[in-house]
Scaffold this active site. Structure first.
Site, PDB file in Angstrom:
ATOM      1  N   ASP A 118     -10.504 118.914 -14.247  1.00 63.73           N
ATOM      2  CA  ASP A 118     -10.111 119.663 -15.445  1.00 63.73           C
ATOM      3  C   ASP A 118      -9.309 118.740 -16.369  1.00 63.73           C
ATOM      4  O   ASP A 118      -8.446 117.989 -15.918  1.00 63.73           O
ATOM      5  CB  ASP A 118      -9.275 120.888 -15.053  1.00 63.73           C
ATOM      6  CG  ASP A 118      -9.147 121.897 -16.174  1.00 63.73           C
ATOM      7  OD1 ASP A 118      -9.711 122.991 -16.072  1.00 63.73           O
ATOM      8  OD2 ASP A 118      -8.475 121.568 -17.194  1.00 63.73           O
ATOM      9  N   ILE A 119      -9.596 118.818 -17.671  1.00 65.69           N
ATOM     10  CA  ILE A 119      -8.949 117.919 -18.631  1.00 65.69           C
ATOM     11  C   ILE A 119      -7.470 118.260 -18.822  1.00 65.69           C
ATOM     12  O   ILE A 119      -6.682 117.405 -19.237  1.00 65.69           O
ATOM     13  CB  ILE A 119      -9.701 117.978 -19.998  1.00 65.69           C
ATOM     14  CG1 ILE A 119      -9.443 116.724 -20.818  1.00 65.69           C
ATOM     15  CG2 ILE A 119      -9.353 119.236 -20.780  1.00 65.69           C
ATOM     16  CD1 ILE A 119     -10.379 116.584 -22.009  1.00 65.69           C
ATOM     17  N   ASN A 166     -12.687 132.992 -13.940  1.00 68.17           N
ATOM     18  CA  ASN A 166     -12.362 133.851 -15.072  1.00 68.17           C
ATOM     19  C   ASN A 166     -13.671 134.278 -15.723  1.00 68.17           C
ATOM     20  O   ASN A 166     -14.538 133.447 -15.984  1.00 68.17           O
ATOM     21  CB  ASN A 166     -11.493 133.094 -16.084  1.00 68.17           C
ATOM     22  CG  ASN A 166     -10.173 132.633 -15.487  1.00 68.17           C
ATOM     23  OD1 ASN A 166      -9.580 133.324 -14.669  1.00 68.17           O
ATOM     24  ND2 ASN A 166      -9.719 131.449 -15.895  1.00 68.17           N
ATOM     25  N   GLY A 192      -9.834 135.938 -19.176  1.00 65.71           N
ATOM     26  CA  GLY A 192      -9.224 134.655 -19.489  1.00 65.71           C
ATOM     27  C   GLY A 192     -10.221 133.508 -19.603  1.00 65.71           C
ATOM     28  O   GLY A 192      -9.822 132.344 -19.629  1.00 65.71           O
ATOM     29  N   GLN A 193     -11.511 133.826 -19.690  1.00 66.03           N
ATOM     30  CA  GLN A 193     -12.520 132.760 -19.799  1.00 66.03           C
ATOM     31  C   GLN A 193     -12.512 132.183 -21.213  1.00 66.03           C
ATOM     32  O   GLN A 193     -12.584 132.934 -22.195  1.00 66.03           O
ATOM     33  CB  GLN A 193     -13.911 133.318 -19.477  1.00 66.03           C
ATOM     34  CG  GLN A 193     -14.996 132.250 -19.469  1.00 66.03           C
ATOM     35  CD  GLN A 193     -16.365 132.798 -19.070  1.00 66.03           C
ATOM     36  OE1 GLN A 193     -16.547 134.008 -18.917  1.00 66.03           O
ATOM     37  NE2 GLN A 193     -17.318 131.904 -18.905  1.00 66.03           N
ATOM     38  N   HIS A 207     -17.907 128.798 -14.308  1.00 65.36           N
ATOM     39  CA  HIS A 207     -17.227 127.724 -13.581  1.00 65.36           C
ATOM     40  C   HIS A 207     -16.230 128.293 -12.596  1.00 65.36           C
ATOM     41  O   HIS A 207     -15.604 129.323 -12.842  1.00 65.36           O
ATOM     42  CB  HIS A 207     -16.531 126.756 -14.542  1.00 65.36           C
ATOM     43  CG  HIS A 207     -15.650 127.406 -15.568  1.00 65.36           C
ATOM     44  ND1 HIS A 207     -16.144 128.028 -16.692  1.00 65.36           N
ATOM     45  CD2 HIS A 207     -14.303 127.538 -15.638  1.00 65.36           C
ATOM     46  CE1 HIS A 207     -15.141 128.509 -17.409  1.00 65.36           C
ATOM     47  NE2 HIS A 207     -14.010 128.234 -16.785  1.00 65.36           N
ATOM     48  N   LEU A 208     -16.081 127.578 -11.488  1.00 70.01           N
ATOM     49  CA  LEU A 208     -15.053 127.882 -10.498  1.00 70.01           C
ATOM     50  C   LEU A 208     -13.936 126.863 -10.670  1.00 70.01           C
ATOM     51  O   LEU A 208     -14.197 125.658 -10.774  1.00 70.01           O
ATOM     52  CB  LEU A 208     -15.612 127.759  -9.071  1.00 70.01           C
ATOM     53  CG  LEU A 208     -16.439 128.905  -8.490  1.00 70.01           C
ATOM     54  CD1 LEU A 208     -17.695 129.156  -9.305  1.00 70.01           C
ATOM     55  CD2 LEU A 208     -16.806 128.605  -7.036  1.00 70.01           C
ATOM     56  N   HIS A 209     -12.698 127.353 -10.697  1.00 72.74           N
ATOM     57  CA  HIS A 209     -11.543 126.462 -10.652  1.00 72.74           C
ATOM     58  C   HIS A 209     -11.152 126.281  -9.181  1.00 72.74           C
ATOM     59  O   HIS A 209     -10.945 127.275  -8.478  1.00 72.74           O
ATOM     60  CB  HIS A 209     -10.338 127.074 -11.367  1.00 72.74           C
ATOM     61  CG  HIS A 209     -10.517 127.358 -12.826  1.00 72.74           C
ATOM     62  ND1 HIS A 209      -9.938 126.564 -13.809  1.00 72.74           N
ATOM     63  CD2 HIS A 209     -11.179 128.343 -13.492  1.00 72.74           C
ATOM     64  CE1 HIS A 209     -10.235 127.068 -15.007  1.00 72.74           C
ATOM     65  NE2 HIS A 209     -10.990 128.147 -14.844  1.00 72.74           N
TER      66      HIS A 209
END
Ligand code: 5GP
Ligand code: ZN
Length: 112
Positions: free
Chosen positions: A29-30, A85, A91-92, A98-100
């Protein structure tokens, strides 16, 4: 193709790869919110978990397996969190499923 994560999966936009196979790409993640913060995405564009359909069921299982595999490879033996999300109220902010995978610190509940 205007989707940010499709461009990342194809390599058009650079990212730090963590895992990849025919179906899935995972990258750092950036703007990490924990010491380990990896995003796992399907190479196929699916807008959100809410847009997944019956034919995606094996892919959804594979995404979850990849999340666990990344956690193993990152040494998150004390625990970690996997978050999806979905939609505005979820909160997307990027409209590609995507999975965090988050770990390396104590997580709190509820996330807010
Ligand atoms: P969401 O809020 O949609 O669940 O999560 C989107 C995530 O994508 C955020 O954690 C954000 O930091 C990350 N992100 C947004 N743009 C980029 C980018 O260009 N590169 C990378 N590596 N991550 C990004
Ligand atoms: Zn996409």
């Amino acid at each position: 193709m205007s989707c940010l994560f499709c461009k990342i999966a194809s390599g058009e936009i650079p990212s730090t790869a963590v895992y990849q196979d025919d179906l899935v790409y995972a990258f750092a993640d950036i703007n990490p919110k924990s010491p380990v913060h990896i995003l796992v995405i399907p190479r196929e564009h699916i807008g959100s978990l809410a847009e997944a359909v019956d034919e995606h069921r094996p892919l959804l299982g594979h995404l979850m397996w990849v999340a666990a595999e990344i956690a193993r490879r990152k040494g998150l033996a004390k625990g970690y969190r996997v978050v999806v999300n979905s939609g505005d109220e979820g909160g997307q902010t990027v409209d590609h499923l995507h999975l965090h995978v988050m770990g390396g610190r104590q997580m709190t509940w509820p996330p807010g």
